[in-house]
Write a protein that holds these residues in place. Structure first.
Motif, short mmCIF file in Angstrom:
data_model
loop_
_atom_site.label_atom_id
_atom_site.label_comp_id
_atom_site.label_asym_id
_atom_site.label_seq_id
_atom_site.Cartn_x
_atom_site.Cartn_y
_atom_site.Cartn_z
N THR A 19 43.96 -41.10 -70.19
CA THR A 19 42.87 -40.22 -70.22
C THR A 19 41.58 -41.05 -71.08
OG1 THR A 19 43.17 -39.13 -72.34
CG2 THR A 19 43.96 -37.91 -70.56
N GLY A 20 40.61 -41.13 -70.57
CA GLY A 20 39.29 -41.60 -71.11
C GLY A 20 39.78 -43.14 -71.17
N GLY A 21 40.37 -43.67 -70.10
CA GLY A 21 40.50 -45.06 -69.70
C GLY A 21 41.62 -45.51 -70.53
N SER A 22 42.49 -44.98 -71.33
CA SER A 22 43.48 -45.50 -72.44
C SER A 22 44.77 -44.68 -71.98
CB SER A 22 43.12 -45.55 -73.79
OG SER A 22 42.84 -44.16 -74.55
N GLU A 23 45.83 -45.31 -72.26
CA GLU A 23 47.14 -44.70 -72.28
C GLU A 23 47.20 -43.64 -73.36
OE1 GLU A 23 51.86 -45.55 -72.64
OE2 GLU A 23 50.63 -46.66 -71.06
N LYS A 24 47.71 -42.33 -73.45
CA LYS A 24 48.13 -41.31 -74.42
C LYS A 24 49.29 -41.06 -74.67
CE LYS A 24 43.59 -41.13 -75.58
NZ LYS A 24 42.90 -41.81 -74.46
N VAL A 25 50.19 -40.90 -73.41
CA VAL A 25 51.60 -40.53 -73.73
C VAL A 25 52.39 -41.46 -72.60
CG1 VAL A 25 53.08 -38.55 -73.39
CG2 VAL A 25 50.89 -37.96 -74.43
N ARG A 26 53.58 -41.63 -73.13
CA ARG A 26 54.49 -42.40 -72.02
C ARG A 26 56.05 -41.81 -72.45
NH1 ARG A 26 55.10 -48.64 -70.80
NH2 ARG A 26 53.10 -48.46 -70.63
N ILE A 27 56.77 -41.84 -71.15
CA ILE A 27 58.17 -41.57 -70.99
C ILE A 27 58.58 -42.73 -70.71
CG2 ILE A 27 59.80 -40.33 -70.52
CD1 ILE A 27 58.47 -38.08 -70.07
N ASP A 28 59.50 -43.65 -71.61
CA ASP A 28 59.75 -44.92 -71.45
C ASP A 28 61.08 -45.00 -70.32
OD1 ASP A 28 61.80 -44.76 -73.01
OD2 ASP A 28 60.96 -46.24 -74.48
N GLY A 29 61.70 -46.00 -70.03
CA GLY A 29 62.73 -46.21 -69.33
C GLY A 29 64.22 -45.76 -70.18
N SER A 30 64.09 -45.57 -71.26
CA SER A 30 65.09 -45.18 -71.92
C SER A 30 65.16 -43.50 -72.36
CB SER A 30 65.26 -45.96 -73.49
OG SER A 30 65.73 -47.35 -73.09
N GLY A 31 64.08 -42.70 -71.77
CA GLY A 31 63.71 -41.63 -71.92
C GLY A 31 63.16 -41.20 -73.26
N ARG A 32 62.46 -42.20 -73.97
CA ARG A 32 61.76 -41.90 -75.25
C ARG A 32 60.53 -41.32 -74.81
NH1 ARG A 32 64.45 -47.40 -77.39
NH2 ARG A 32 63.10 -48.09 -75.54
N LEU A 33 60.01 -40.34 -75.70
CA LEU A 33 58.59 -39.97 -75.38
C LEU A 33 57.93 -40.59 -76.79
CD1 LEU A 33 56.53 -37.84 -74.56
CD2 LEU A 33 57.19 -36.29 -76.32
N LEU A 34 56.72 -41.31 -76.10
CA LEU A 34 56.12 -42.13 -76.96
C LEU A 34 54.51 -41.70 -76.98
CD1 LEU A 34 57.18 -45.66 -75.90
CD2 LEU A 34 58.32 -43.99 -77.61
N VAL A 35 53.84 -41.22 -78.14
CA VAL A 35 52.62 -40.88 -78.19
C VAL A 35 51.83 -41.89 -79.16
CG1 VAL A 35 51.01 -38.70 -78.92
CG2 VAL A 35 53.44 -38.48 -78.19
N GLY A 36 50.61 -42.46 -78.70
CA GLY A 36 49.99 -43.35 -79.24
C GLY A 36 50.46 -44.56 -78.96
N THR A 37 51.29 -44.69 -78.21
CA THR A 37 51.90 -46.46 -78.22
C THR A 37 52.64 -46.52 -76.88
OG1 THR A 37 53.13 -48.11 -79.25
CG2 THR A 37 54.22 -45.84 -79.40
N SER A 38 52.75 -47.65 -76.40
CA SER A 38 53.48 -47.92 -75.25
C SER A 38 54.71 -48.64 -75.40
CB SER A 38 52.58 -48.58 -74.20
OG SER A 38 52.13 -50.00 -74.88
N THR A 39 54.97 -48.88 -76.90
CA THR A 39 56.12 -49.60 -77.22
C THR A 39 56.94 -49.02 -78.41
OG1 THR A 39 55.12 -52.00 -76.83
CG2 THR A 39 56.99 -52.01 -78.10
N ALA A 40 58.27 -48.77 -78.12
CA ALA A 40 59.07 -48.02 -78.61
C ALA A 40 59.51 -48.88 -80.05
CB ALA A 40 60.23 -47.34 -78.19
N LEU A 41 59.53 -48.36 -81.32
CA LEU A 41 60.05 -48.88 -82.30
C LEU A 41 61.65 -48.78 -82.27
CD1 LEU A 41 57.66 -48.17 -85.29
CD2 LEU A 41 57.97 -50.36 -84.27
N THR A 42 62.31 -49.62 -82.32
CA THR A 42 63.65 -49.45 -82.76
C THR A 42 64.51 -50.08 -84.02
OG1 THR A 42 64.08 -52.12 -81.80
CG2 THR A 42 64.07 -50.33 -80.17
N SER A 43 63.75 -50.31 -84.93
CA SER A 43 64.24 -50.37 -86.28
C SER A 43 63.59 -49.17 -87.15
CB SER A 43 63.59 -51.80 -86.80
OG SER A 43 63.74 -51.85 -88.09
#
Length: 199
Positions: A19-43
């Protein structure tokens, strides 16, 4: 408008909402719901729901309850042994849930800064779940937290110890490896007091 839904089937694949030209929400290939980021933290772990932001509003999670009654919104942490299809009761000493704080140390978020943990404190029976709360902090130079205080299933306050004191005076128990004491400090116009009374 810049609003769109994006589906990527290449690589790990993901669903993204823009929305507004920028990504707001993502469900990645591992099924994680990411809000405000496109890269999941794993640590220290790749949590299933992750919220990232650069200020209080964008990095916080809010629950609000509107009801003409006393209760407010709830955060519910649950635990059972066994499986989802066949759960079994917890045993004495099992964790029910915990809240952890992790600070970035220049490399990752692995180290635990502080922790509040709920454990079973006794034997579970139907509609009975005795528990204790453990409060832990990490000392200077340490990489993991140490229990500092607990409130057991009898309501006793244990500081520096997991063992209650004398049975006739065990409501508050303070222990340590060196000198042990309690300080009562009043203001310049007041005094520190201890009062003893019966019912």
């Amino acid at each position: 408008s810049g609003d769109k839904y994006q589906f990527n089937v290449g690589g790990s694949g993901f669903y993204a909402w823009v929305t507004g030209g920028s990504e707001k929400v993502r469900i990645d290939g591992s099924g994680r719901l990411l809000v405000g980021t496109s890269t999941a933290l794993t640590s220290p772990t790749g949590s299933r729901i992750q919220v990232s932001g650069n200020d209080f509003a964008t990095s916080s999670i809010r629950q609000t309850r509107y009801q003409t009654a006393e209760p407010g919104a709830s955060l519910i942490l649950s635990h059972a042994r066994g499986t989802e299809a066949s759960p079994t009761i917890l045993a004495d000493g099992d964790e029910v849930g915990k809240i952890r704080w992790h600070a970035y140390d220049g490399t990752d978020f692995e180290c635990i800064s502080a922790e509040i943990k709920a454990q079973i404190d006794g034997t579970i029976q139907e509609n009975q779940s005795p528990s204790r709360l453990l409060f832990s902090t990490t000392a200077s130079g340490a990489s993991s937290p140490t229990e500092r205080l607990r409130i057991d299933s009898s309501g006793r306050l244990l500081i520096g110890s997991s063992v209650a004191g004398n049975a006739d005076a065990d409501n508050i128990n303070v222990a340590g490896s060196g000198n042990v004491g309690i300080t009562f400090r009043g203001s310049s116009s007041g005094t520190g007091n201890i009062f003893f009374a019966d019912s």
